[in-house]
Design an enzyme around this catalytic site. Structure first.
Site, PDB file in Angstrom:
ATOM      1  N   GLU A   1      24.502-111.509 -66.354  1.00 62.35           N
ATOM      2  CA  GLU A   1      24.221-111.240 -64.944  1.00 62.35           C
ATOM      3  C   GLU A   1      23.263-110.066 -64.943  1.00 62.35           C
ATOM      4  OE1 GLU A   1      23.648-109.724 -61.789  1.00 62.35           O
ATOM      5  OE2 GLU A   1      25.685-108.916 -61.784  1.00 62.35           O
TER       6      GLU A   1
ATOM      7  N   CYS B   1      22.017-105.359 -57.930  1.00 64.75           N
ATOM      8  CA  CYS B   1      21.081-106.335 -58.487  1.00 64.75           C
ATOM      9  C   CYS B   1      20.705-107.411 -57.489  1.00 64.75           C
ATOM     10  CB  CYS B   1      21.665-106.954 -59.755  1.00 64.75           C
ATOM     11  SG  CYS B   1      23.356-107.530 -59.555  1.00 64.75           S
TER      12      CYS B   1
ATOM     13  N   GLU C   1      12.064-104.910 -60.099  1.00 63.23           N
ATOM     14  CA  GLU C   1      13.319-104.389 -59.575  1.00 63.23           C
ATOM     15  C   GLU C   1      13.262-102.861 -59.604  1.00 63.23           C
ATOM     16  OE1 GLU C   1      17.947-105.571 -59.969  1.00 63.23           O
ATOM     17  OE2 GLU C   1      16.939-105.115 -61.856  1.00 63.23           O
TER      18      GLU C   1
ATOM     19  N   LYS D   1      33.483-102.590 -72.999  1.00 67.37           N
ATOM     20  CA  LYS D   1      32.648-101.396 -73.122  1.00 67.37           C
ATOM     21  C   LYS D   1      32.050-101.096 -71.743  1.00 67.37           C
ATOM     22  CE  LYS D   1      28.379-100.359 -73.718  1.00 67.37           C
ATOM     23  NZ  LYS D   1      28.287 -99.065 -72.989  1.00 67.37           N
TER      24      LYS D   1
END
Length: 482
Positions: A253, A287, A387, A178
């Site tokens: 992750e 990331c 973040e 997906k």
């Protein structure tokens, strides 16, 4: 627009299941917007649980023969996939620019070649891997885990797909993918590559759709043996919770807030510009981006000046132009997040070295942000802890090396880290004290075999090379084998 891109857009209503393109059964249509100008590029049809069930059934049926296939056959398949990625590199780069705003030069230099490198790494691992080893009279056998469900993000769409699909196929697993609904066109082009490479029917399947429908369904599906997701912490938590009742393996992750520690003997004129550009690579939408630059307090003014000079050399603009350094933020929700966090940094009292709120002049039609540098930041500030996922750098001063390490580790994340210094003994010592899954010393070359993954809330499991390959294997001990 090339024929391959037009073909992908034409297939926006389809899923790839059991070796064929089939219409998705959903009624919901999800827009794909070009972030450079707000133009509608395509509308994908959101898949349903029925589409997912068909894809999983195809993968389940294909698993026994594919798991038993000779290594040579899997190597040949991967080699054909690798060759087709390279052959179609330019349309792949162009579609990444179209769907998520990657500067065309960056798409050509990083997104596509690094995606191909993951396939090449899987080939190299598989070619020499020993699936059976002996420990006395006990055989240790490594077998493919089964049907692997994969959920991939919008920020490195093709790269993250190959990082998961290539080792899974190498291991002998079958796949249900997906991709992100925000950048699905490169995934559709990749599915066509896998098809044209001659993948056996059912070995690779793709279902577009939302996380709440297809992603959640994959996590909970009893016939999916493992889930690998790259995404936000929120998405990772939901997937792990959804997968818990079926006790499937989950590799995550997730986010990061990576430190870049500049030691006092570093070549500041070299490493500050490199550090700024590493933080802003892919418009900061990585990331592992080193978005906390931790510098000696006595050198703070020098670092600020070098950072400002670097930002002044950046060209923000139309991602299709070769002169452009940074294109737009990939989607409106992320653009708004970046603007919010820049405002937070100003409100918190951080020193605004350059950049700031709003769009650069003349670029208000797209989702363009000012490359922004804050200085004199403290670890207590939100811009040092959260973040942001955009071109925003926080410069944090320190007084001694122990404090620098403490600042580096003062985060809930633990994905990447950087250390700069001429004294390699000291640089290695600091690198070993940083609690992250990967650390770069003095901006080394990227390594497709270096394991990548996080400590703490950055996730669990590893990707890339042999470590990523083994995530798709189960271990069986056969006592009395010899």
């Amino acid at each position: 627009m090339t024929g391959l891109i037009a073909q992908a857009i034409a297939r926006a209503g389809d899923a790839y299941i059991g070796g064929a393109w089939v219409p998705a059964s959903g009624a919901e249509r999800l827009p794909v917007i070009n972030p450079a100008n707000g133009v509608l590029v395509a509308e994908i049809v959101a898949g349903t649980s029925a589409d997912l069930d068909c894809a999983v059934a195809a993968a389940r049926a294909a698993f026994p023969p594919f798991a038993a296939s000779p290594v040579a056959e899997r190597l040949a398949l991967l080699e054909r996939i690798h060759a087709l990625i390279l052959e179609r590199a330019e349309p792949l780069a162009q579609v990444l620019t179209l769907e998520m705003g990657a500067a065309i030069t960056h798409a050509r230099a990083a997104h596509v070649p690094f995606a191909a490198a993951h396939v090449q790494a899987a080939i190299e691992v598989l070619r020499d891997y020993e699936f059976l080893t002996m420990r006395g009279t006990t055989a240790i056998v490594r077998e493919p885990i089964g049907v692997a469900g994969m959920i991939t993000p919008w920020n490195w769409p093709l790269y993250q797909i190959t990082a998961k699909v290539a080792p899974a196929l190498a291991a002998g697993c079958t796949v249900v993918l997906k991709p992100s609904e925000l950048s699905p066109l490169s995934a559709l082009m990749f599915a066509q590559i896998v098809h044209d490479a001659g993948v056996p029917a059912g070995v690779f399947n793709l279902v577009n759709g939302t996380g709440t429908e297809v992603g959640a369904g994959m996590a909970a599906h009893p016939d999916i043996d493992m889930i690998s997701i790259t995404g936000s912490n929120r998405a990772g938590v939901l997937v792990a919770q959804g997968a818990a009742p079926t006790v499937k393996r989950v590799t995550l992750e997730l986010g990061g807030k990576s430190p870049n520690v500049l030691l006092s003997d570093a070549d500041f004129e070299r490493v500050v510009p490199l550090g700024v550009m590493a933080a802003f690579r892919n418009v900061g939408q990585s990331c592992s981006a080193p978005t906390r630059m931790i510098v000696p307090r006595a050198r703070l003014a020098e670092v600020e000046a070098l950072a400002r000079q670097t930002v002044e050399s950046i060209v923000v603009g139309d991602p299709t132009l070769e002169a452009t350094t940074l294109g737009p933020i990939a989607n409106r929700a992320q653009f708004q997040r970046v603007q919010t966090m820049i405002a937070v940094g100003i409100e918190e009292g951080a020193k605004l070295v350059c950049g700031g709120l709003g769009c650069p002049e003349g670029l208000s039609d797209g989702l363009y942000a000012h490359p922004t540098v804050f200085s004199d930041v403290s670890s207590a500030m939100r811009i040092a802890q959260e973040e942001i996922f955009g071109p925003v750098l926080a410069i944090i001063p320190y007084d001694d090396v122990d404090e620098a390490v403490a600042i580096a580790n003062d985060t809930v994340f633990g994905l990447g880290g950087h250390v700069q210094g001429k004294d390699m003994k000291q640089a290695r010592s600091v690198a070993l004290r940083i609690r992250t899954g990967q650390v770069h010393i003095n901006h080394p070359a990227w390594d497709a075999h270096a394991p990548f993954g996080g400590y703490r809330r950055s996730g669990n499991g590893r990707e890339y090379g042999a470590f990523g390959f083994e995530e798709y294997l189960e271990i069986k001990a056969v006592l009395g084998f010899a």
